[in-house]
Motif scaffolding. Sequence first.
Motif, PDB file in Angstrom:
ATOM      1  N   THR B 219     -15.544  -5.399  -0.548  1.00 27.20           N
ATOM      2  CA  THR B 219     -14.624  -6.485  -0.843  1.00 27.20           C
ATOM      3  C   THR B 219     -13.917  -6.232  -2.169  1.00 27.20           C
ATOM      4  O   THR B 219     -12.683  -6.333  -2.262  1.00 27.20           O
ATOM      5  CB  THR B 219     -15.385  -7.826  -0.911  1.00 27.20           C
ATOM      6  N   ALA B 220     -14.705  -5.881  -3.192  1.00 25.28           N
ATOM      7  CA  ALA B 220     -14.108  -5.624  -4.501  1.00 25.28           C
ATOM      8  C   ALA B 220     -13.147  -4.439  -4.433  1.00 25.28           C
ATOM      9  O   ALA B 220     -12.060  -4.470  -5.018  1.00 25.28           O
ATOM     10  CB  ALA B 220     -15.200  -5.362  -5.528  1.00 25.28           C
ATOM     11  N   GLY B 221     -13.525  -3.408  -3.695  1.00 30.53           N
ATOM     12  CA  GLY B 221     -12.671  -2.227  -3.579  1.00 30.53           C
ATOM     13  C   GLY B 221     -11.353  -2.538  -2.882  1.00 30.53           C
ATOM     14  O   GLY B 221     -10.287  -2.103  -3.319  1.00 30.53           O
ATOM     15  N   ILE B 222     -11.420  -3.317  -1.817  1.00 30.34           N
ATOM     16  CA  ILE B 222     -10.199  -3.678  -1.103  1.00 30.34           C
ATOM     17  C   ILE B 222      -9.305  -4.524  -2.010  1.00 30.34           C
ATOM     18  O   ILE B 222      -8.090  -4.320  -2.074  1.00 30.34           O
ATOM     19  CB  ILE B 222     -10.522  -4.429   0.202  1.00 30.34           C
ATOM     20  N   LEU B 223      -9.921  -5.441  -2.739  1.00 26.34           N
ATOM     21  CA  LEU B 223      -9.150  -6.281  -3.656  1.00 26.34           C
ATOM     22  C   LEU B 223      -8.424  -5.444  -4.699  1.00 26.34           C
ATOM     23  O   LEU B 223      -7.234  -5.643  -4.959  1.00 26.34           O
ATOM     24  CB  LEU B 223     -10.097  -7.225  -4.403  1.00 26.34           C
ATOM     25  N   LEU B 224      -9.170  -4.507  -5.299  1.00 29.51           N
ATOM     26  CA  LEU B 224      -8.554  -3.648  -6.315  1.00 29.51           C
ATOM     27  C   LEU B 224      -7.392  -2.865  -5.726  1.00 29.51           C
ATOM     28  O   LEU B 224      -6.350  -2.726  -6.352  1.00 29.51           O
ATOM     29  CB  LEU B 224      -9.585  -2.657  -6.839  1.00 29.51           C
ATOM     30  N   GLY B 225      -7.592  -2.349  -4.518  1.00 28.90           N
ATOM     31  CA  GLY B 225      -6.543  -1.559  -3.875  1.00 28.90           C
ATOM     32  C   GLY B 225      -5.307  -2.414  -3.627  1.00 28.90           C
ATOM     33  O   GLY B 225      -4.178  -1.985  -3.840  1.00 28.90           O
ATOM     34  N   SER B 226      -5.553  -3.626  -3.198  1.00 30.29           N
ATOM     35  CA  SER B 226      -4.453  -4.514  -2.890  1.00 30.29           C
ATOM     36  C   SER B 226      -3.709  -4.908  -4.164  1.00 30.29           C
ATOM     37  O   SER B 226      -2.483  -4.958  -4.211  1.00 30.29           O
ATOM     38  CB  SER B 226      -5.038  -5.732  -2.174  1.00 30.29           C
ATOM     39  N   TRP B 227      -4.472  -5.148  -5.216  1.00 26.62           N
ATOM     40  CA  TRP B 227      -3.888  -5.498  -6.513  1.00 26.62           C
ATOM     41  C   TRP B 227      -3.041  -4.335  -7.014  1.00 26.62           C
ATOM     42  O   TRP B 227      -1.927  -4.499  -7.505  1.00 26.62           O
ATOM     43  CB  TRP B 227      -5.035  -5.800  -7.472  1.00 26.62           C
ATOM     44  N   TRP B 228      -3.582  -3.119  -6.829  1.00 28.65           N
ATOM     45  CA  TRP B 228      -2.845  -1.924  -7.237  1.00 28.65           C
ATOM     46  C   TRP B 228      -1.512  -1.840  -6.495  1.00 28.65           C
ATOM     47  O   TRP B 228      -0.465  -1.630  -7.084  1.00 28.65           O
ATOM     48  CB  TRP B 228      -3.690  -0.678  -6.954  1.00 28.65           C
ATOM     49  N   ALA B 229      -1.588  -2.008  -5.164  1.00 31.72           N
ATOM     50  CA  ALA B 229      -0.365  -1.913  -4.366  1.00 31.72           C
ATOM     51  C   ALA B 229       0.641  -2.955  -4.833  1.00 31.72           C
ATOM     52  O   ALA B 229       1.848  -2.710  -4.872  1.00 31.72           O
ATOM     53  CB  ALA B 229      -0.682  -2.119  -2.887  1.00 31.72           C
ATOM     54  N   TYR B 230       0.131  -4.102  -5.230  1.00 32.99           N
ATOM     55  CA  TYR B 230       0.995  -5.211  -5.647  1.00 32.99           C
ATOM     56  C   TYR B 230       1.791  -4.858  -6.885  1.00 32.99           C
ATOM     57  O   TYR B 230       3.000  -5.017  -6.937  1.00 32.99           O
ATOM     58  CB  TYR B 230       0.118  -6.436  -5.884  1.00 32.99           C
ATOM     59  N   TYR B 231       1.107  -4.352  -7.919  1.00 33.65           N
ATOM     60  CA  TYR B 231       1.885  -4.155  -9.143  1.00 33.65           C
ATOM     61  C   TYR B 231       2.380  -2.738  -9.339  1.00 33.65           C
ATOM     62  O   TYR B 231       3.302  -2.509 -10.091  1.00 33.65           O
ATOM     63  CB  TYR B 231       1.132  -4.662 -10.375  1.00 33.65           C
ATOM     64  N   GLU B 232       1.789  -1.760  -8.612  1.00 32.30           N
ATOM     65  CA  GLU B 232       2.196  -0.387  -8.879  1.00 32.30           C
ATOM     66  C   GLU B 232       3.294   0.097  -7.936  1.00 32.30           C
ATOM     67  O   GLU B 232       4.215   0.785  -8.345  1.00 32.30           O
ATOM     68  CB  GLU B 232       0.983   0.548  -8.813  1.00 32.30           C
ATOM     69  N   LEU B 233       3.192  -0.263  -6.668  1.00 32.06           N
ATOM     70  CA  LEU B 233       4.187   0.276  -5.737  1.00 32.06           C
ATOM     71  C   LEU B 233       5.551  -0.358  -5.958  1.00 32.06           C
ATOM     72  O   LEU B 233       6.569   0.203  -5.605  1.00 32.06           O
ATOM     73  CB  LEU B 233       3.732   0.078  -4.289  1.00 32.06           C
ATOM     74  N   GLY B 234       5.555  -1.562  -6.558  1.00 30.59           N
ATOM     75  CA  GLY B 234       6.835  -2.173  -6.901  1.00 30.59           C
ATOM     76  C   GLY B 234       7.614  -2.656  -5.691  1.00 30.59           C
ATOM     77  O   GLY B 234       8.818  -2.824  -5.744  1.00 30.59           O
ATOM     78  N   TRP B 235       6.914  -2.885  -4.572  1.00 32.32           N
ATOM     79  CA  TRP B 235       7.599  -3.426  -3.403  1.00 32.32           C
ATOM     80  C   TRP B 235       7.354  -4.925  -3.289  1.00 32.32           C
ATOM     81  O   TRP B 235       7.820  -5.574  -2.363  1.00 32.32           O
ATOM     82  CB  TRP B 235       7.121  -2.749  -2.118  1.00 32.32           C
ATOM     83  N   GLY B 236       6.523  -5.424  -4.185  1.00 31.05           N
ATOM     84  CA  GLY B 236       6.326  -6.869  -4.215  1.00 31.05           C
ATOM     85  C   GLY B 236       5.335  -7.388  -3.203  1.00 31.05           C
ATOM     86  O   GLY B 236       5.048  -8.569  -3.175  1.00 31.05           O
ATOM     87  N   GLY B 237       4.790  -6.538  -2.345  1.00 33.43           N
ATOM     88  CA  GLY B 237       3.832  -7.030  -1.359  1.00 33.43           C
ATOM     89  C   GLY B 237       2.418  -6.810  -1.852  1.00 33.43           C
ATOM     90  O   GLY B 237       2.191  -6.092  -2.820  1.00 33.43           O
ATOM     91  N   TRP B 238       1.466  -7.422  -1.210  1.00 42.44           N
ATOM     92  CA  TRP B 238       0.076  -7.221  -1.629  1.00 42.44           C
ATOM     93  C   TRP B 238      -0.747  -6.638  -0.508  1.00 42.44           C
ATOM     94  O   TRP B 238      -1.832  -6.146  -0.717  1.00 42.44           O
ATOM     95  CB  TRP B 238      -0.544  -8.529  -2.112  1.00 42.44           C
ATOM     96  N   TRP B 239      -0.235  -6.654   0.710  1.00 38.59           N
ATOM     97  CA  TRP B 239      -0.951  -6.061   1.837  1.00 38.59           C
ATOM     98  C   TRP B 239       0.082  -5.513   2.803  1.00 38.59           C
ATOM     99  O   TRP B 239       0.986  -6.229   3.202  1.00 38.59           O
ATOM    100  CB  TRP B 239      -1.843  -7.103   2.523  1.00 38.59           C
ATOM    101  N   TYR B 240      -0.034  -4.249   3.164  1.00 38.63           N
ATOM    102  CA  TYR B 240       1.049  -3.619   3.934  1.00 38.63           C
ATOM    103  C   TYR B 240       0.654  -3.250   5.354  1.00 38.63           C
ATOM    104  O   TYR B 240       1.448  -2.696   6.077  1.00 38.63           O
ATOM    105  CB  TYR B 240       1.531  -2.370   3.203  1.00 38.63           C
ATOM    106  N   TRP B 241      -0.594  -3.493   5.730  1.00 35.85           N
ATOM    107  CA  TRP B 241      -1.065  -3.049   7.040  1.00 35.85           C
ATOM    108  C   TRP B 241      -0.830  -1.562   7.205  1.00 35.85           C
ATOM    109  O   TRP B 241      -0.509  -1.070   8.272  1.00 35.85           O
ATOM    110  CB  TRP B 241      -0.379  -3.827   8.173  1.00 35.85           C
ATOM    111  N   ASP B 242      -0.963  -0.879   6.108  1.00 36.47           N
ATOM    112  CA  ASP B 242      -0.848   0.562   6.118  1.00 36.47           C
ATOM    113  C   ASP B 242      -2.126   1.132   6.742  1.00 36.47           C
ATOM    114  O   ASP B 242      -3.202   0.572   6.559  1.00 36.47           O
ATOM    115  CB  ASP B 242      -0.708   0.978   4.645  1.00 36.47           C
TER     116      ASP B 242
END
Lengths: 176, 663
Positions: B219-242
């Motif tokens: 759970t913590a790992g998924i959260l961190l990953g999602s948080w990362w995607a949110y602020y680092e990828l710069g696409w504004g999303g938090w979950w991409y179904w990637d």
Amino acid sequence: MPRLLFILPLLLFGAIAAYFAVGLTKDPRLLPSALIDKPAPEFDLPPVHDGQEGFAKANLGGEVKLVNVFASWCVPCKVEHPVLMRFAETNDTPLYGINYKDKKTDAVAWLKQLGDPYKRIGQDLSGRVGIEWGVYGVPETYVVDREGRIRYRHVGPVLPDAMKEKILPLIEELKK
Amino acid sequence: MIAEIGHFALMLALVVALVQSILPMAGAARGNHSWMATAAPSAIVQFLCTAVAFGCLLYSFSVSDFTVINVAQNSNSLQPMIYKVSSTWGNHEGSMVLWVLILALFGGMVAMFGGNLPPTLKARTLSVQSMVAFGFLLFILATSNPFERLNPPPIDGRDLNPLLQDIGLALHPPMLYVGYVGFSISFSFAIAALIEGKVDAAWARWVRPWTLLAWIFLTAGILLGSWWAYYELGWGGWWYWDPVENASFMPWLVGTALLHSAIVVEKRDALKTWTILLAILTFSLSLIGTFLVRSGVLTSVHAFATDPERGVFILALLVIAIGGSLALYAWRAPALKGGGLFAPISREGSLILNNLLLTTACATVFIGTLYPLLLDAMTGDKISVGPPFFNATFVPLMIPLIIALGFGPMLSWKRSDLKGVVQRLQFALVVAAVVTAIAAYITWGRSIFGAIGLGLSGWLAASVLIEFGSRIGIGRASAGDVLRRAVGLPRAAWGMMLAHLGFAVLAAGATGASVWQDEAIQSIKPGDSITIANYEFTLRNVDNVRGPNYVAQRGVFTVKEDGTLVATLAPERRRYLVQGTDTTESAIYSNGIADLYAVLGEPQGQGRWIAKVYFKPLVPWIWLGGTIMVLGGIVSLTDRRLRVGAPTRKQAPTPASAPAPAE
């Protein structure tokens, strides 16, 4: 409880594993083109640089040519750009560009910054010509032979390996 | 030299794993105690060997030893130390070493702390765990040796993928792996139980803390990953179904189901074969996830090693591990005797509903992730399904889950009275209605789904609190009594309350993020403003700045609400020099209820820039809710019955630890 119910997970997994096995034999980047070995579609695009000539079907054929679809907004295009620059410097095969869904000013600025390897560039603002070529996404690169037929399609950035192992040998072969 | 030691330690681990796979298993079958007794020490030795190997790799990265190919390809001497360290697992080979390290870690922990396990169960569990480790060690040594040398060494390394140079992503893989791979131990316990032909309450209680531990980290790992995607990828999303995200999300869904069904085995001696199946499936999905990410079957934004040879190897491992365990299941599971009977409306019934919804949700994610692959195998068409598919299939499944989750904990075991429960939850229904009405009023004319989603979250939060309140006697006992009861309540009850509450908060955040976001993308020059949702973003200037291994352009935005300054945001566009890649560093201001998010896009010439600004209501609640869930897991893990009191077989579960049924 019917025994079959307990075997079901195994059977399902068997089917999934078989699909994985088939999936492994396919390269997801290798999108086949419906146009392979067929003549390039009709098109006539206006130039990107003012005062220069555009790019049309009439420019293909006669000798082997490389056609690259690119856009200034596309990050992988930036990745392949040095490879194309080197190609233009070291190879006498003409490289043509299709500037895909891009603004003229953006494209010109981009080329000014990174260098312009293209002999001619056609501007495909609407993406219409891209559809006819079957472009899935930028960048894509095509090898067109002397008769103006598309012989090879590369999806994604042309990295040095792909250039060396696929595109250059094919060009050499087609030139014979 | 160090690299050779690491390589040698890996080989040693392989040999130990082979011995540990065979000897204890054979000993358990033949009743040979000295053979069985080899399981624990060899599990610890195996852990030490893999730890030495991992340590050597870590060292090679931290001193930038570019004579090692892996280091040269994935690190650079200019990187800050933390990213040199995280480069160790920011590549295929290193991440596989981390994988086996965690596998061995869990084996070692069972060896150390599993003193109360019956010897045969312990021997068999460690043996199964070691078989998995053997397969993966062989995989590493045969196809992905991280210690291979390079001669002559390059002057400097090729740098870690710049997107991965981020604190969130430095920590994300180890967390995720502890979760993902941690489920291996539930798997090993399940296989051992199948071989023994015995699943009972004691078994469930031994398995539960390990499953819970893995769940917390996942759970913590998924959260961190999602948080990362949110602020680092710069696409504004938090979950991409990637696909790579889904690969970690599927074991989470089934693992969550497993946590709940194991409770039924423990308390009621029912759902045994189902729980065993879930334990097998959870780890199988972790394995499949590894396969998907590593084999190149699916292309994704961040699959970082794709190589068909490795794919074939992992597929063979999958077929042996999953196919073998499911075959064992088909053979042995029908012999397991079910226990307690129960009516459909009961705690057991609600946990089954929970299981069905979670596994169905997992099935939709599975299909959505693999459908493109299947279609390609059958017809040769290349497609990708993307978020619309998941929104249409996964999200509707969450609605009954949330509704039922409100009722579940209120129901008593065996048989319950739905009418009585509804009566006691009347207040929660009122809360749901009020929240829906308020949300609909505030956002009138926009999506109605937002109001419904918030109403559901309100329902869940209220019913969780009502259940907890009635348990500690709020409204019936004096304040002192309530406090005493709250303190005396089993930690598992606290954990459940927190985890369910966290889920309500997360659901509210996800609703807000998907329904009420406001965004604008414009080409502007310094001095220009963009206004969204009452916030006026003004680009002040764009400066050039220099980092240790990158150069960047930093835009400074001021954000005003009704003329008063709310925040200053400084997003960057970085160019990492070694790989020549650009990344965006978004800037986020959060007030706990909503985020203001700015991204500096491409330069447009003549001093103009593309600027993306977002107003994201409730998004912080996603991380808040997820964190509360993790906290709930941790609190539950400290429950007395999991910590102390070696459970012995045949002993009935102690009544004190059973949550009090509804009165």
